[in-house]
Design a protein around this motif. Structure first.
Motif, PDB file in Angstrom:
ATOM      1  N   GLU A 168      62.790  44.764  32.699  1.00 56.74           N
ATOM      2  CA  GLU A 168      62.644  45.293  34.055  1.00 56.74           C
ATOM      3  C   GLU A 168      61.652  46.454  34.083  1.00 56.74           C
ATOM      4  O   GLU A 168      61.901  47.498  34.673  1.00 56.74           O
ATOM      5  CB  GLU A 168      64.013  45.733  34.593  1.00 56.74           C
ATOM      6  N   GLN A 169      60.541  46.280  33.430  1.00 55.29           N
ATOM      7  CA  GLN A 169      59.511  47.307  33.444  1.00 55.29           C
ATOM      8  C   GLN A 169      58.883  47.404  34.832  1.00 55.29           C
ATOM      9  O   GLN A 169      58.996  46.496  35.650  1.00 55.29           O
ATOM     10  CB  GLN A 169      58.424  46.978  32.422  1.00 55.29           C
ATOM     11  N   ASN A 170      58.220  48.538  35.062  1.00 48.45           N
ATOM     12  CA  ASN A 170      57.513  48.702  36.329  1.00 48.45           C
ATOM     13  C   ASN A 170      56.342  47.728  36.378  1.00 48.45           C
ATOM     14  O   ASN A 170      55.411  47.823  35.578  1.00 48.45           O
ATOM     15  CB  ASN A 170      57.002  50.143  36.469  1.00 48.45           C
ATOM     16  N   THR A 171      56.414  46.813  37.299  1.00 45.06           N
ATOM     17  CA  THR A 171      55.395  45.772  37.414  1.00 45.06           C
ATOM     18  C   THR A 171      55.036  45.577  38.881  1.00 45.06           C
ATOM     19  O   THR A 171      55.921  45.517  39.739  1.00 45.06           O
ATOM     20  CB  THR A 171      55.900  44.436  36.830  1.00 45.06           C
ATOM     21  N   ASN A 185      62.914  45.833  27.345  1.00 49.71           N
ATOM     22  CA  ASN A 185      63.237  46.194  28.725  1.00 49.71           C
ATOM     23  C   ASN A 185      62.448  45.303  29.674  1.00 49.71           C
ATOM     24  O   ASN A 185      61.333  45.641  30.078  1.00 49.71           O
ATOM     25  CB  ASN A 185      62.899  47.666  28.984  1.00 49.71           C
ATOM     26  N   ARG A 212      58.422  38.602  29.415  1.00 50.27           N
ATOM     27  CA  ARG A 212      59.623  39.346  29.813  1.00 50.27           C
ATOM     28  C   ARG A 212      60.788  39.079  28.860  1.00 50.27           C
ATOM     29  O   ARG A 212      61.601  39.968  28.597  1.00 50.27           O
ATOM     30  CB  ARG A 212      60.028  38.987  31.246  1.00 50.27           C
ATOM     31  N   SER A 235      46.620  51.116  32.703  1.00 45.05           N
ATOM     32  CA  SER A 235      47.629  50.073  32.518  1.00 45.05           C
ATOM     33  C   SER A 235      46.990  48.692  32.510  1.00 45.05           C
ATOM     34  O   SER A 235      45.936  48.474  33.112  1.00 45.05           O
ATOM     35  CB  SER A 235      48.680  50.141  33.635  1.00 45.05           C
ATOM     36  N   ASP A 288      53.728  49.766  32.845  1.00 45.56           N
ATOM     37  CA  ASP A 288      54.239  50.469  31.666  1.00 45.56           C
ATOM     38  C   ASP A 288      53.530  50.060  30.376  1.00 45.56           C
ATOM     39  O   ASP A 288      53.845  50.575  29.306  1.00 45.56           O
ATOM     40  CB  ASP A 288      55.743  50.218  31.508  1.00 45.56           C
TER      41      ASP A 288
END
Length: 228
Positions: free
Chosen positions: A98-101, A96, A91, A69, A13
């Motif tokens: 809980e980003q797409n990682t 947020n 983090r 990315s 993200d």
């Protein structure tokens, strides 16, 4: 020989153009985080300048752009722990967490093989003097020979100095260049420019799935791709 830990964190993200100046700024920002949290890093035996230091022979923290990315790779136990600490701080600092990682872990052990394995480098940067030397060579055989010597030196240095592989006097490492593409000059960390080559080659040693060779690996240059 102990396995060499390699950790890659793809921040799916966090969008960043494939522009070396912005990538440099991101890497500098990572170093700033380590400096601001120097006590934490040094309590685990990690120097705050591990994210970029001109005196480092092989940059174990490597930043690049994958499909738009941000992607960071750490090579080596201290480097992996440094990236883990940075990611924990990162983090906590964002809205947020809980980003797409995508997190990829690799344990590498180098081996000399009986058969040749095929690889390709993406935009491997040469030293300026080697680039000038290649420009003055008159035939493809001589160019292939010079690129083979450069790759051999880089591969052996990585295996011995970074991966801790013991190479005896009777161990034979061979590198064969099949073809190459000259991309001209590309920007480095401090705004300089170095010659960049894609090189298709084979060698009789296993290489990590996450490996970069050549100059300016901290900016993602010299990515080595496994070819079936």
């Amino acid at each position: 020989m102990k396995p060499l830990p390699i950790l890659t964190i793809n921040l799916l993200d966090v969008k960043i153009p494939a522009n070396s100046s912005l990538m440099t700024a991101f890497l500098n920002g990572m170093r700033d985080v380590a400096v601001e949290n120097q006590v934490l890093f040094e309590s685990e035996g990690i120097p705050a300048d591990i994210f970029h230091n001109d005196k480092i022979a092989y940059s174990g923290i490597q930043f690049t752009n994958i499909r738009g990315s941000a992607s960071i790779t750490a090579v080596g136990p201290k480097e992996v722990r440094a990236l883990e600490l940075w990611y924990e701080i990162f983090r906590k600092s964002i809205r947020n967490p809980e980003q797409n990682t995508l997190i990829i872990k690799e344990q590498f052990i180098g081996q000399i093989t009986k058969e040749y394995l095929n690889y390709k480098t993406d935009s491997l940067l040469l030293k300026s003097e080697i680039g000038h030397e290649i420009e003055n060579l008159q035939n493809q055989f001589a160019i292939h020979d010079r690129l083979e010597k450069y790759l051999y030196g880089n591969i052996k240095a990585f295996l011995v100095r970074v991966a801790g592989m013991e190479i005896g006097e009777h161990d034979y490492i061979s590198v064969k260049v099949h073809k190459y593409k000259n991309h001209g000059l590309k920007s480095t960390f401090h705004g300089g420019k170095l010659p960049a080559f894609d090189i298709y080659f084979s060698t009789n040693v296993t290489l990590p799935h996450t490996l970069r060779l050549g100059q300016a690996v901290s900016l993602g240059y010299g990515n080595v791709v496994h070819i079936e």
